[in-house]
Design a protein around this motif. Structure first.
Motif, PDB file in Angstrom:
ATOM      1  N   ARG A 308       0.836  -1.210   0.000  1.00 46.90           N
ATOM      2  CA  ARG A 308       0.000   0.000   0.000  1.00 46.90           C
ATOM      3  C   ARG A 308       0.873   1.264   0.000  1.00 46.90           C
ATOM      4  O   ARG A 308       0.676   2.169   0.803  1.00 46.90           O
ATOM      5  CB  ARG A 308      -0.936   0.018   1.207  1.00 46.90           C
ATOM      6  CG  ARG A 308      -2.084  -0.968   1.066  1.00 46.90           C
ATOM      7  CD  ARG A 308      -2.930  -0.978   2.306  1.00 46.90           C
ATOM      8  NE  ARG A 308      -2.277  -1.690   3.386  1.00 46.90           N
ATOM      9  CZ  ARG A 308      -2.089  -1.204   4.613  1.00 46.90           C
ATOM     10  NH1 ARG A 308      -2.505  -0.006   4.895  1.00 46.90           N
ATOM     11  NH2 ARG A 308      -1.499  -1.924   5.528  1.00 46.90           N
ATOM     12  N   SER A 312       0.059   5.304   1.418  1.00 46.82           N
ATOM     13  CA  SER A 312       0.692   5.669   2.692  1.00 46.82           C
ATOM     14  C   SER A 312       1.952   6.487   2.490  1.00 46.82           C
ATOM     15  O   SER A 312       2.859   6.450   3.313  1.00 46.82           O
ATOM     16  CB  SER A 312       1.011   4.425   3.503  1.00 46.82           C
ATOM     17  OG  SER A 312       0.517   3.282   2.913  1.00 46.82           O
ATOM     18  N   PHE A 315       3.290   8.589   5.370  1.00 47.22           N
ATOM     19  CA  PHE A 315       3.947   7.869   6.459  1.00 47.22           C
ATOM     20  C   PHE A 315       5.369   7.493   6.058  1.00 47.22           C
ATOM     21  O   PHE A 315       6.293   7.539   6.866  1.00 47.22           O
ATOM     22  CB  PHE A 315       3.166   6.615   6.834  1.00 47.22           C
ATOM     23  CG  PHE A 315       1.718   6.871   7.082  1.00 47.22           C
ATOM     24  CD1 PHE A 315       1.320   8.019   7.742  1.00 47.22           C
ATOM     25  CD2 PHE A 315       0.756   5.998   6.639  1.00 47.22           C
ATOM     26  CE1 PHE A 315      -0.011   8.291   7.970  1.00 47.22           C
ATOM     27  CE2 PHE A 315      -0.579   6.249   6.857  1.00 47.22           C
ATOM     28  CZ  PHE A 315      -0.961   7.398   7.522  1.00 47.22           C
ATOM     29  N   LEU A 316       5.518   7.108   4.782  1.00 47.80           N
ATOM     30  CA  LEU A 316       6.846   6.738   4.311  1.00 47.80           C
ATOM     31  C   LEU A 316       7.793   7.928   4.411  1.00 47.80           C
ATOM     32  O   LEU A 316       8.961   7.777   4.766  1.00 47.80           O
ATOM     33  CB  LEU A 316       6.784   6.248   2.868  1.00 47.80           C
ATOM     34  CG  LEU A 316       6.148   4.883   2.706  1.00 47.80           C
ATOM     35  CD1 LEU A 316       6.091   4.499   1.241  1.00 47.80           C
ATOM     36  CD2 LEU A 316       6.928   3.847   3.477  1.00 47.80           C
TER      37      LEU A 316
END
Lengths: 354, 297
Positions: A308, A312, A315-316
């Motif tokens: 995903r 995301s 967040f990465l």
């Protein structure tokens, strides 16, 4: 390790030792670099110029933090709050009829005053106690922004005017870029010169050994508070530049993650290095772009679907920031500025590196 | 003024405060043993709670098995963090160590969001009785259980540091590393152990909070709330940490009450501890029980 200067290169006067540019070539290279940057809006697109502008105001804020952390040895985990204060203050001043070019400096001064208030504990505390005090400052100021509607427009945020001087409007990337460039040059030259003065050397003395510094007649409380004030001034000016670039300021932007990003910039760039602040800012601004590019490369593939990645990506990016901080601390604690000096020394001394 | 409401608030404060106390204790444990200020304490709660939740919901393990697995996982997690990230930084300046834990904090917060999403997830219900009456007040049974768990952990800490061999070794290391080393205590082992214990204890607190409020990234805010508690109690005092946690818990609730009754500023629940923190740092930075060796200038 190879020495950084070639053999036979001696400084024979005090002036030569404190000069900003060690050689004539360095001065020429710097001017040439500036000229190239001046031509940038002719070549680059809006997006790339936007990145350069972001690097510019981030570098000013990071430089302020570096004066505090790298040169004076104090810690601040609330830099984004002062950055945000500058952004709101400038917008407020503009609303009260102050022209934008003046409002930017006025916002810097107002941030400096707030920095001095929160710096009062800094005069007495150091190390991790100061870190915790500034952490509290971050949350208190953030809460203040969200609540004080007259100042920040509350949760809705505040709209402000573009930069305007002599009837010219600088409201697009290709024009606002020059405004940022001028401010960056001013602030960096000011910082480099500050470190050559008595006050600047006093700050470094406070960092290196505060007891010895005090024995030599340096007023510790004064210089620690001063350093906080200077750092907040830089943050305020940078925040104001940010405000007049985006033309909209909202409280969510100035959270603790942003403070940590400023700290990451100076750690990655190099603590106690003026140019390192610039390199660190560039690194931290470009890092999310690299992550994005990596994600685009994988987009649609099996890895993307199972992990995903596309959904995301934010967040990465945060993970990349955290990982960059840790990896630099373990493997290159002196930062990019040190690595750059090593590379330069290698070419300068080649093939006899002794 | 509403007496019963105030009493209820103080009780809530004590229950939450006991959890703060537990987290603060594990924070102080790391600080005492290895002189590291751990900004990633909240992420221990977060990681522990998510792992336990995952075991219970995805793998459908019974509660005891999931809980034991979480404890084992957190032990290894704590040791690995210490060995891989913190050990290379021994001897570096304070700011480097602080920044490393800050980096860990963002990294794991984002990682958890990536794996488990941003929405709060409830634990499967663990208690058949929803509420019980204590002293004429309705109290949710999860709250009582959380108070019990906190008290149990605190007693466990007391026993560990007073009677067990490892606990005594850790106290010796905190007192003087060189002397401890010359008595045959392996200091690296003590460091790793302190991180493991701290991670496990925080994870237990995380699971308790998760059972009460659901698991979400809000858990990591406990790691920040820990600072008012430990500064109030004294940075190197375990008793102080417990007391500081209780005081902060009560302070939050009372501040919220005062705010809702008279001030109407909003958000006092979150911010009041930080005002208190600044005040304490100005007046009495070593806290209630801390060692008075802060170098003042």
């Amino acid at each position: 390790m190879a020495s950084m200067t070639p053999a036979g290169d001696f400084r024979s006067s005090y002036r030569a030792d404190t000069t900003i540019f060690p050689t004539r070539n360095a001065r020429i290279a710097m001017l040439a670099g500036l000229l190239v940057l001046c031509a940038a809006p002719l070549v680059l697109g809006r997006y790339e110029l936007g990145l350069l502008i972001t690097i510019g105001f981030s570098a000013i804020a990071a430089l302020g933090l570096n004066i505090l952390v790298g040169f004076t040895g104090q810690i601040s985990i609330g830099h984004a709050a002062f950055f945000g204060f500058g952004a709101f203050a400038s917008a407020l001043l503009v609303e009260h009829g102050v022209p934008v070019p003046l409002a930017i400096w006025g916002a810097g001064l107002m941030s400096a005053v707030v920095g001095l208030i929160f710096g009062a504990p800094a005069a007495r505390l150091k190390g991790l106690y100061l870190a915790i005090a500034t952490l509290a400052a971050q949350f208190i100021l953030e809460d203040f922004f969200a609540r004080a509607r007259w100042f920040s427009g509350g949760v809705a945020g505040r709209v402000t005017e573009p930069y305007e001087v002599f009837g010219m409007r600088f409201d697009r990337e290709d024009t606002y870029f020059y405004i940022i460039l001028v401010h960056v040059v001013l602030m960096f030259v000011a910082a480099a010169n500050l470190m050559r003065t008595r006050d600047g050397r006093a700050l470094i003395a406070v960092r290196d050994h505060y007891l010895s510094a005090e024995m030599m007649g340096i007023n510790l409380a004064y210089y620690r508070t001063l350093s906080f004030g200077i750092a907040s001034f830089y943050a305020g000016v940078a925040g104001a530049l940010y405000a007049h670039y985006l033309l909209f300021v909202s409280v969510e932007a100035f959270n603790i993650l942003y403070s940590i990003q400023f700290l990451a910039m100076i750690i990655i760039g190099g603590l106690g290095s003026v140019m390192g602040s610039m390199m660190g800012a560039a690194f931290m601004v470009l890092l999310p772009e690299v992550v994005q590019a990596g994600a685009d490369l994988l987009a649609g593939g099996v890895i993307d679907r199972t992990l995903r990645i596309g959904a995301s990506i934010s967040f990465l990016r945060e993970m990349a920031i955290g990982a960059a901080i840790i990896l630099f601390l373990i493997f290159e604690p002196d930062g990019l500025a040190h690595r750059w000096r090593m590379i330069r020394a290698y070419w300068k001394l080649y093939p006899f590196s002794h | 003024m509403d007496g019963a409401l105030l009493f209820q608030l103080v009780l809530n404060g004590l229950i939450v405060g006991a959890l703060y106390g537990v987290v603060a204790m594990s924070f102080v444990l790391i600080y005492k043993a290895s002189q590291v200020v751990n900004f990633a304490q909240g992420e221990f709660l977060l990681v522990g709670a998510w792992v336990c939740w995952w075991m219970l919901t995805y793998w459908q393990l019974p509660i005891w098995a999931g809980f034991l697995f979480t404890l084992a996982f957190m032990t290894i997690f704590g040791i690995l963090l210490q060995v891989i990230v913190l050990r290379p930084l021994i001897g570096e300046p304070v700011i480097s160590v602080i920044m490393a834990t800050v980096g860990l904090s963002i990294f794991f917060q984002a990682l958890m969001k990536w794996i488990f999403g941003v929405f709060a997830q409830p634990f499967p219900p663990l208690f058949t009785v929803e509420r019980v009456r204590v002293l004429g007040l309705e109290v949710q049974s999860v709250y009582l259980a959380s108070l019990g768990v906190s008290a149990f952990i605190m007693l466990g800490f007391w026993w560990f540091f007073t009677y067990s061999k490892h606990g005594l070794a850790m106290r010796a290391t905190a007192f003087d590393q060189q002397v401890a080393q010359s008595l045959g205590i392996s200091v690296p082992k003590v460091f790793a152990m302190s991180w493991a214990i701290s991670a496990v204890v925080s994870a237990v607190a995380g699971v308790v909070v998760g059972v009460v409020n659901g698991v979400s990234s809000a858990l990591s805010f406990y790691g920040i709330k820990v600072f008012p508690a430990v500064i109030l109690g004294g940075l190197d005092s375990i008793v102080g940490a417990v007391l500081g946690g209780l005081i902060v818990g009560v302070l939050e609730n009372v501040a919220q009450y005062v705010d809702s009754q008279w001030l109407n500023w909003g958000n006092m629940y979150q911010i009041a501890p930080f005002y208190a923190l600044i005040l304490i740092l100005l007046i009495k930075p070593y806290g209630l029980f801390g060692t008075r060796n802060i170098e003042r200038v």
